[in-house]
Design an enzyme around this catalytic site. Structure first.
Site, PDB file in Angstrom:
ATOM      1  CD  GLU A 311      -2.600  -1.335   2.575  1.00  0.00           C
ATOM      2  OE1 GLU A 311      -2.286  -0.573   3.510  1.00  0.00           O
ATOM      3  OE2 GLU A 311      -3.450  -2.231   2.700  1.00  0.00           O
ATOM      4  N   GLY A 313       2.118   5.052  -0.847  1.00  0.00           N
ATOM      5  CA  GLY A 313       1.497   6.343  -1.148  1.00  0.00           C
ATOM      6  C   GLY A 313       2.568   7.340  -1.511  1.00  0.00           C
ATOM      7  CE1 TYR A 354       3.513  14.625  10.752  1.00  0.00           C
ATOM      8  CE2 TYR A 354       3.441  15.280   8.456  1.00  0.00           C
ATOM      9  CZ  TYR A 354       2.868  14.647   9.529  1.00  0.00           C
ATOM     10  OH  TYR A 354       1.654  14.017   9.384  1.00  0.00           O
ATOM     11  CB  CYS A 382      -1.609  35.885  11.549  1.00  0.00           C
ATOM     12  SG  CYS A 382      -1.895  37.306  10.488  1.00  0.00           S
ATOM     13  CD  GLU A 383      -0.899  30.247  14.007  1.00  0.00           C
ATOM     14  OE1 GLU A 383       0.003  30.108  14.860  1.00  0.00           O
ATOM     15  OE2 GLU A 383      -2.099  30.080  14.228  1.00  0.00           O
ATOM     16  CE1 TYR A 411      -0.339  10.926   3.687  1.00  0.00           C
ATOM     17  CE2 TYR A 411       1.858  10.529   2.822  1.00  0.00           C
ATOM     18  CZ  TYR A 411       0.651  10.055   3.284  1.00  0.00           C
ATOM     19  OH  TYR A 411       0.422   8.705   3.340  1.00  0.00           O
TER      20      TYR A 411
END
Length: 461
Positions: A311, A313, A354, A382-383, A411
């Site tokens: 599987e 990805g 991450y 705004c971060e 992702y």
């Protein structure tokens, strides 16, 4: 017979530049040398296959996701070829969570891939992309009653059950529907895949699967329940695994022992789902090659007489995509230079979530060869966490200059949001010298759609 795609992890490595010294980022040329779908044309700038990324930006604006159909096909073929060569022939089910774009799924489906899904939405996308129901596996730790009903009504290949409670749910639903559910039991082998803590899934403290010691009793229980046909066992130990294949060998060895123990009890085991998780080189890390994974499968599971599944990805779609962004401005701070781009953490959240590293390459041929200096690449949200990288070497970039964030095909868009009320970016598929919009840019009007004022605020404007 068509020529098998070359494996960039094997024979092509001899032609590549030496890795950057420890602690140094790879150069732009080194990044492109490992990504054959990307080339720098001295006139048109950065190309994906036969299309200039600048032409896509002119036609459709930024930020924009761009995917290479040729890379999707090639990497799927490399994995299929490695499995065949190792005599570990397996069905390849693409992990839809990595990239659920309909055109991406159709491209992979036409090349022979099935689907691994974790929600009704992903199952519907897989079916809409033309993937047959009997080539779809439904994984995930928290399937709802409605999702299980829908999966059984569609007649999918199998459901990977992750708890005793879920097994009972499936039995009750299937019995009420008058159908037999093909169920594999996902086991947790308590193996550390040496990947990021947030994407490891095979350790005993993780929420996924059944403790392998509890699996024989639960598998026997499955065999006694109405509405369930036990078909096999499954495992998935994590994502972005780059520390060799030893963790795979250990996990698959435990799985092989489990299959033998189940058969010794007279229980049927038709299939083994080996999961995914094979990593890719975002910077210059040497990931395990598909041949190594195939060898681990063949050595541990190849003589059991079972149908095999994998599987993947990220390994298939990650290198196939870039996030194309425009520079808004350069800001000289008290201690550093900031390059502010129109992409943000709502588009590509991996660096914020991450601490992930993505290559960033200028699109203009002039910028590509210009002198570089350290800078922080940031978005407009705004971060403080809306920072893609710190102290990265980039040239001086004028407003409107284009950059490409590499290896953004997995992702990336699938984890994006509308935080700060920013519309979702457009998605483009490139195939040779042609390209098309495969997801329209979300409009400002669409952001408001569906929102309603309650009656007591009806007079508000």
């Amino acid at each position: 017979m068509a020529e098998r795609p070359r494996d960039p992890n094997t024979e092509e490595m001899a032609a590549l530049p030496a890795p950057a010294p420890a602690g140094e980022d790879p150069t732009f040329a080194e990044l492109l040398a490992l990504r054959r779908q990307l080339t720098m044309d001295p006139a048109a700038g950065l190309m994906m296959e036969g299309v200039a990324l600048a032409a896509i930006a002119r036609a459709h604006g930024t930020p924009t996701w761009v995917y290479s159909a040729g890379t999707l096909r090639r990497r799927l073929g490399l994995l299929q070829g490695a499995l065949d060569d190792a005599r570990a022939k397996a069905q390849v089910h693409f992990a839809v969570k990595a990239n659920p774009n309909l055109a991406v799924l159709r491209t992979l489906a036409e090349a022979g891939a099935g689907a691994d899904v974790v929600s009704e939405g992903e199952l519907r996308l897989a079916r809409a992309a033309g993937i047959a129901a009997d080539h779809i596996v439904f994984s995930g730790v928290g399937k709802t009653l409605a999702e299980i009903r829908y999966a059984l009504a569609e007649g999918i290949q199998q459901i990977n059950a992750e708890s005793a409670e879920e097994v009972e749910m499936i039995s009750a639903i299937a019995t009420a529907m008058g159908v037999e559910a093909p169920v594999a039991l996902r086991v947790n082998p308590d193996v550390d895949a040496k990947t990021h803590a947030k994407i490891t899934t095979g350790k005993s403290e993780n929420k996924f699967g059944i403790a392998i010691g509890d699996a024989p009793a639960l598998y026997a229980r499955m065999a006694s329940l109405p509405g369930i046909r036990p078909v096999g066992v499954a495992v998935h130990i994590g994502s972005q695994i780059t520390a060799g294949v030893s963790a795979y060998r250990i996990a698959y060895g435990h799985l092989a022992d489990l299959v033998r123990a189940l058969r010794a009890q007279g229980l049927p085991v038709e299939r083994v789902d080996c999961g995914g998780g094979l990593g890719i080189p975002y910077r210059d890390e040497p990931p395990p090659a598909p041949a190594a994974l195939a060898g681990a499968i063949a050595a541990t599971l190849g003589n059991l007489g079972v149908e095999l599944m994998v599987e993947p990805g990220r390994w298939i779609s990650g290198p196939a995509g870039v996030l194309l962004a425009s520079v808004i401005l350069q800001k000289t701070g008290a201690e550093r230079r900031f390059v502010v781009v129109d992409a943000a953490m709502n588009d590509l959240v991996r660096p914020a979530m991450y601490d992930a590293w993505h290559g960033i390459v200028p699109v203009s041929p002039a910028d590509y060869v210009a002198p570089i200096a350290p800078c922080d690449v940031v978005g407009p949200i705004c971060e403080t966490g809306d920072t893609f990288t710190r102290n990265r070497g980039l040239p001086s970039l004028d407003p409107g200059s284009l950059v490409a964030f590499l290896d953004a095909g997995a992702y990336g868009a699938s984890m994006s949001s509308t935080y700060n009320s920013r519309p979702l970016a457009a998605e483009i598929l490139v195939d040779g010298d042609r390209f098309a919009v495969v997801r329209e840019r979300q409009t400002q009007e669409a952001l408001l759609a569906g929102q309603k004022l309650p009656s007591w605020l009806a007079g508000a404007t």
